[in-house]
Design a protein around this motif. Structure first.
Motif, short mmCIF file in Angstrom:
data_model
loop_
_atom_site.label_atom_id
_atom_site.label_comp_id
_atom_site.label_asym_id
_atom_site.label_seq_id
_atom_site.Cartn_x
_atom_site.Cartn_y
_atom_site.Cartn_z
N SER A 192 0.84 -1.20 0.00
CA SER A 192 0.00 0.00 0.00
C SER A 192 0.87 1.25 0.00
O SER A 192 2.06 1.21 0.38
CB SER A 192 -0.93 0.02 1.21
OG SER A 192 -0.19 -0.09 2.42
N HIS B 106 0.84 5.09 1.46
CA HIS B 106 0.16 5.91 2.47
C HIS B 106 0.47 7.38 2.24
O HIS B 106 1.63 7.78 2.08
CB HIS B 106 0.60 5.47 3.87
CG HIS B 106 0.15 4.10 4.24
ND1 HIS B 106 -0.94 3.87 5.05
CD2 HIS B 106 0.63 2.87 3.88
CE1 HIS B 106 -1.11 2.56 5.19
NE2 HIS B 106 -0.17 1.94 4.49
N MET C 211 -3.39 1.07 -4.98
CA MET C 211 -2.75 1.03 -3.66
C MET C 211 -2.93 2.33 -2.88
O MET C 211 -2.54 2.42 -1.71
CB MET C 211 -1.24 0.78 -3.81
CG MET C 211 -0.89 -0.52 -4.48
SD MET C 211 0.93 -0.66 -4.59
CE MET C 211 1.09 -2.14 -5.57
#
Length: 401
Positions: free
Chosen positions: A136, A138, A172
């Motif tokens: 992922s 962020h 993502m």
């Protein structure tokens, strides 16, 4: 190699079409000269923007009435998965020009490029994290703060560059800076087709090295291969030879590739098989690959019957192999399909709406060693400045000339 030699050979093969061949060469040079970075020019704009609105098949059809010549000039369109109704002329021109002007092979394999890049990254103080997958991305206050790896490591940085498919990168990210209309456009873009490849290790000293690439088609229509059917597969294939350094005049390896759509292997899409994440896709998958390999090899044997007695062993790859290793969700070999009918929609900029996130790779500019190299320069120019980076490249070229 070189336009003079190319023209001479083509004129010998097509003596009634010398004017068309001369025009073709002139047009290719003009198109390539129109791309500043292709020639390491410092100009930022294109001299002639009309080169983006022409299709390669349409151009060749207007160039000559000789159907065989048209197909010969487009005969290596497996290098860009050419589509008759979509592929832009400039893509054909850039790739064809690079082959005419510099048809070189890398001795001992192209993996040396990756090794040299890795060596220089480490030499410059960089770290390379292998066997780790980004799970992922962020963000905080509209910029990327860190990426989360499947190992649990959080990688913080000032700038992030993604070279996987842009749609997968966006999947993502949960950030309001990426508008839904942009996500939808990127996810809706058509990806290029995938391939099935047979990698052959030859018995030493058995198969003569020809120092040529072969492009085969069942009929005099090089555009039909991408729309193959189960009945006529493999309608087309490309074959590349690797010389044997220990046996002069003989080949050590052959790579034979033919188009394959992802739907042919979709029944095994739940499986992943890489050196990091090994799994057995099952007996039926192995049987599928064996059947395809034998059919491809039998087609190749029509033109190269001596090959049957020269094979020591072979390996295969399918669209699943390219999906697992390259990181495209359907094994696409050349990224997003460029369409001259709507080039703006099918073009993706290296800058994103997130200030410190950039794209690079085969879907951004052009695919292949040529395309991703130019695309990488474009991405780096966003960070370092156009003139600064070009001056460094030009100076380095002068020092090694």
């Amino acid at each position: 190699m070189g336009y003079e030699n190319f023209t001479r050979i083509m004129n010998e093969k097509f003596p009634l079409d010398t004017l068309a061949i001369d025009k073709y060469c002139k047009d290719l040079k003009n198109i390539c000269n129109n791309f500043p970075l292709y020639n390491l020019k410092k100009e930022e704009d294109y001299d002639d923007k009309t080169v983006f609105v022409h299709g390669v098949k349409q151009y060749l059809d207007s160039l000559t009435e000789n159907i065989t010549l048209r197909n010969v000039l487009a005969g290596n369109n497996l290098l860009y998965a050419g589509q008759a109704d979509k592929t832009p002329l400039y893509i054909h021109a850039l790739i064809e020009n690079s082959y005419i002007e510099g048809a070189f092979k890398i001795r001992n394999g192209g993996d040396q490029i990756a090794k040299l890049l890795a060596r220089n990254i480490k030499k410059s103080g960089g770290d390379i994290l292998r066997k780790a997958k980004v799970q992922s991305v962020h963000t905080e206050n509209g910029i990327v703060d860190y990426v989360q790896l499947d190992t649990g490591v959080k990688v913080h940085a000032d700038t992030f560059i993604s070279n996987i498919h842009p749609a997968q990168t966006l999947d993502m990210i949960n950030c309001s800076s990426i508008r839904s209309v942009y996500r939808e456009r990127i996810s809706s873009l058509e990806n290029s087709i995938s391939i099935f490849v047979v990698y052959i290790l030859l018995k030493p000293g058995t198969y003569k090295y020809q120092n040529k690439n072969y492009y085969y088609f069942d009929e005099v229509d090089v555009w039909k291969g991408i729309n193959y059917t189960e009945a006529n597969w493999p309608y087309s294939y490309a074959m590349y030879e690797g010389p044997d350094e220990d046996n002069d005049g003989f080949a050590e390896t052959l790579s034979i590739m033919s188009y394959m759509r992802f739907d042919e292997v979709q029944r095994w899409e739940h499986t992943i098989n890489t050196t990091v994440e090994e799994s057995d896709r099952g007996v039926d998958y192995q049987e599928f690959k064996k059947k395809k390999a034998e059919k491809l090899l039998s087609t190749v044997a029509i033109k190269f019957p001596e090959l049957n007695n020269c094979i020591q062993t072979y390996y295969t790859s399918t669209p699943l192999s390219y999906r697992d290793y390259i990181g495209t969700n359907d094994g696409s070999i050349y990224g997003v399909v460029k369409d001259f009918n709507d080039l703006m929609r099918t073009s993706i900029h290296s800058k994103t709406k997130i200030q410190n996130l950039f794209f690079t790779g085969q879907s951004i500019n052009l695919h292949g060693v040529l395309g991703v190299s130019i695309g990488a320069i474009i991405t780096c120019m966003n960070l370092l400045g156009r003139e600064y980076l070009l001056n460094k490249i030009i100076k380095a070229n002068e020092e090694t000339a």
